[in-house]
Enzyme design. Structure first.
Site, PDB file in Angstrom:
ATOM      1  N   ARG A 220       0.943  -1.108  -0.093  1.00 25.54           N
ATOM      2  CA  ARG A 220      -0.032   0.005  -0.025  1.00 25.54           C
ATOM      3  C   ARG A 220       0.875   1.200  -0.069  1.00 25.54           C
ATOM      4  O   ARG A 220       0.605   2.381  -0.779  1.00 25.54           O
ATOM      5  CB  ARG A 220      -0.945  -0.006   1.187  1.00 25.54           C
ATOM      6  N   CYS A 348      -3.219 -14.160  -3.738  1.00 28.14           N
ATOM      7  CA  CYS A 348      -2.969 -14.682  -2.236  1.00 28.14           C
ATOM      8  C   CYS A 348      -3.539 -16.028  -2.361  1.00 28.14           C
ATOM      9  O   CYS A 348      -3.715 -16.825  -1.206  1.00 28.14           O
ATOM     10  CB  CYS A 348      -3.852 -13.548  -1.467  1.00 28.14           C
TER      11      CYS A 348
HETATM   12  N1  SAH Z   1      -7.298  -4.736  -1.712  1.00 25.34           N
HETATM   13  C1  SAH Z   1      -8.135  -4.905  -0.661  1.00 25.34           C
HETATM   14  C2  SAH Z   1      -8.367  -6.529  -0.332  1.00 25.34           C
HETATM   15  C3  SAH Z   1      -9.148  -7.018  -1.612  1.00 25.34           C
HETATM   16  S1  SAH Z   1      -9.854  -8.424  -0.676  1.00 25.34           S
HETATM   17  C4  SAH Z   1      -7.110  -4.362   0.507  1.00 25.34           C
HETATM   18  O1  SAH Z   1      -6.042  -4.083   0.393  1.00 25.34           O
HETATM   19  O2  SAH Z   1      -7.701  -4.312   1.485  1.00 25.34           O
HETATM   20  C5  SAH Z   1     -11.037  -8.865  -2.132  1.00 25.34           C
HETATM   21  C6  SAH Z   1     -12.219  -8.170  -2.240  1.00 25.34           C
HETATM   22  O3  SAH Z   1     -12.734  -8.762  -3.428  1.00 25.34           O
HETATM   23  C7  SAH Z   1     -13.456  -8.080  -1.596  1.00 25.34           C
HETATM   24  O4  SAH Z   1     -13.637  -6.809  -0.865  1.00 25.34           O
HETATM   25  C8  SAH Z   1     -14.561  -8.849  -2.352  1.00 25.34           C
HETATM   26  O5  SAH Z   1     -15.830  -8.160  -1.798  1.00 25.34           O
HETATM   27  C9  SAH Z   1     -14.112  -8.375  -3.688  1.00 25.34           C
HETATM   28  N2  SAH Z   1     -14.542  -9.286  -4.635  1.00 25.34           N
HETATM   29  C10 SAH Z   1     -14.623 -10.400  -4.601  1.00 25.34           C
HETATM   30  N3  SAH Z   1     -14.987 -11.021  -6.159  1.00 25.34           N
HETATM   31  C11 SAH Z   1     -15.129  -9.732  -6.889  1.00 25.34           C
HETATM   32  C12 SAH Z   1     -15.521  -9.720  -8.131  1.00 25.34           C
HETATM   33  N4  SAH Z   1     -15.934 -10.582  -9.154  1.00 25.34           N
HETATM   34  N5  SAH Z   1     -15.688  -8.472  -8.548  1.00 25.34           N
HETATM   35  C13 SAH Z   1     -15.401  -7.375  -7.787  1.00 25.34           C
HETATM   36  N6  SAH Z   1     -15.120  -7.512  -6.552  1.00 25.34           N
HETATM   37  C14 SAH Z   1     -15.111  -8.640  -5.869  1.00 25.34           C
END
Ligand code: SAH
Length: 404
Positions: A220, A348
């Site tokens: 980040r 991940c």
């Molecule tokens: N980048 C974030 C963590 C991502 S977690 C951070 O740094 O905090 C993954 C996210 O993807 C979740 O919020 C979930 O709601 C979303 N997600 C899962 N499948 C998805 C899709 N097909 N399209 C959009 N969002 C999705």
């Protein structure tokens, strides 16, 4: 002492100090001990190899606490916990938000402990960590001087251990469980943490994992360092970890995409709580797979794209399908990047290793018809260390790519 005896030749992985003993490796495999009970692990010629916790329901039938002939008792856990916490405190200036204990990587299989401000969040994932949970909770309070532990033992893997999910206040010296009122509980679980001088609202009760993606901390910051004057697209933004950093780094615009309306609402709050201009940020609720195609059709372009999707392949068995998913989003991301644009792309998935991930991203660039290079290899932060005898602990990999 209860003991399990391995089949001939099955001691090899233990001699390399890998902490897992599978049911098929055990000679007296039909013997059942109490869930989480401590057992000695003996070679086929009855030599002591390790002391482990027994999991009667799991294919991973035992997990090693120690390879030494030492008692497994409160002091044993105190030493391990102290060491894990000391390492973290020596690595970071601030103790605000970090993983204090990372299971096998800290020689404490099944136990995850994260610190969010003055609250500890504990996740117990195995029969062994469950057996010792109350002792561990006592030690955590004694060693940190804090008074609150919230439990988030609601991960699916507990099912494999025959353990029901459990979430709630585990320790609180001010509010006792018996006279807890729901308003107080929300005071405990809705908190604001500070990471690299930025504030984030975290929901310890309802958030993903233990509330926040602590593992992305240094990535980040990297986004913040590189975002100046860029049009940024943050895909799978969750509560805006990358979005807020991109805005703080001076991005011209940030478009944040997630399928969860709740996550997007918190993302907006996190922009506001940092006094960042909401006008530079916008969000879109929807499916990233669909929206990337739509953006392509609309001829949109960005200078920085972040792809941080959920786990597509928890194990190697789902790797092929997951690979198609990663290829798809990376391909469209490359198409949407302007020349000179940056792609932060992550996986991940435990089932996809760093080498395979790089191949997938390379295939995506090729099929997108763009020339790209890797500028940096990215990984989980140092509070999520990887024990050399437990490579499975390395799950987050990322690439910072430049579209030429
Ligand atoms: N980048 C974030 C963590 C991502 S977690 C951070 O740094 O905090 C993954 C996210 O993807 C979740 O919020 C979930 O709601 C979303 N997600 C899962 N499948 C998805 C899709 N097909 N399209 C959009 N969002 C999705």
């Amino acid at each position: 002492m209860s003991s399990i005896v391995l089949k001939p030749g099955k001691e090899k992985s233990l001699l390399r100090r890998h902490p897992w003993i599978f049911s098929g490796a055990i000679q007296n495999g039909d013997r059942v001990f109490e869930s989480g009970e401590t057992v000695d692990v003996l070679s086929s010629d009855r030599q002591f190899l390790a002391r482990a916790s027994f999991s009667p329901h799991s294919q991973i039938r035992a997990r090693v606490w120690t390879f030494e002939d030492e008692p497994i008792e409160k002091d044993f856990f105190r030493k391990r916990i102290r060491k894990a916490i000391d390492t973290r405190y020596s690595l970071f200036d601030s103790t605000e938000a970090m993983r204090l204990i990372y299971a096998e990587s800290d020689n404490l299989p099944g136990l995850i402990v994260d610190r969010y401000g003055d609250v500890l969040v504990l996740q117990s994932l195995t029969a062994g960590s469950e057996f010792w949970k109350e002792t561990i909770a006592d030690i955590l309070l004694e060693e940190t001087g804090l008074s609150t532990i919230y439990e988030r033992s609601d991960a699916d893997v507990r099912e494999l251990e025959g353990l029901p999910p459990r979430s709630g206040v585990l320790r609180n010296s001010i509010i006792r469980e018996s006279d807890r009122d729901p308003n107080n509980e929300s005071q405990i679980t809705n908190i604001v943490i500070i990471e690299h001088n930025l504030k984030f609202n975290v929901s310890l009760a309802g958030g993903h994992k233990t509330g926040f993606y602590l593992d992305q901390r240094k990535n980040r910051l990297r986004v913040r360092e590189l975002a100046k004057d860029k049009d940024v697209l943050d895909c799978f933004c969750y509560t805006g970890g990358f979005t807020v950093n991109a805005l703080a780094g001076g991005a011209k615009s940030v478009l944040s995409v997630d399928s969860s309306a709740d996550a997007l609402a918190l993302c907006k709050e996190n922009i506001a709580v940092n006094d960042l201009e909401l006008s530079r940020g916008s969000s879109l609720e929807g499916d990233v797979f669909h929206l990337l195609r739509k953006f392509r059709d609309e001829g949109r372009a960005f200078d920085m794209i972040i792809l941080d999707p959920p786990k597509f392949a928890p194990t190697a068995a789902q790797a092929e399908k997951a690979a198609r998913g990663y290829k798809d989003i990376n391909l469209f991301a490359f198409k949407l990047l302007r020349p000179g644009g940056l792609l932060f792309t992550f996986s991940c998935s435990g089932g996809i290793d760093a080498g395979l991930f790089q191949k997938i991203v390379a295939g995506a660039a090729l099929d997108a018809g763009v020339n790209a290079q890797i500028l940096e290899y990215l990984a989980q932060a140092a509070d999520h260390p990887v024990a050399l005898n437990f490579p499975e602990g390395a799950y987050l990999k990322g690439l910072l790519c430049l579209r030429k």
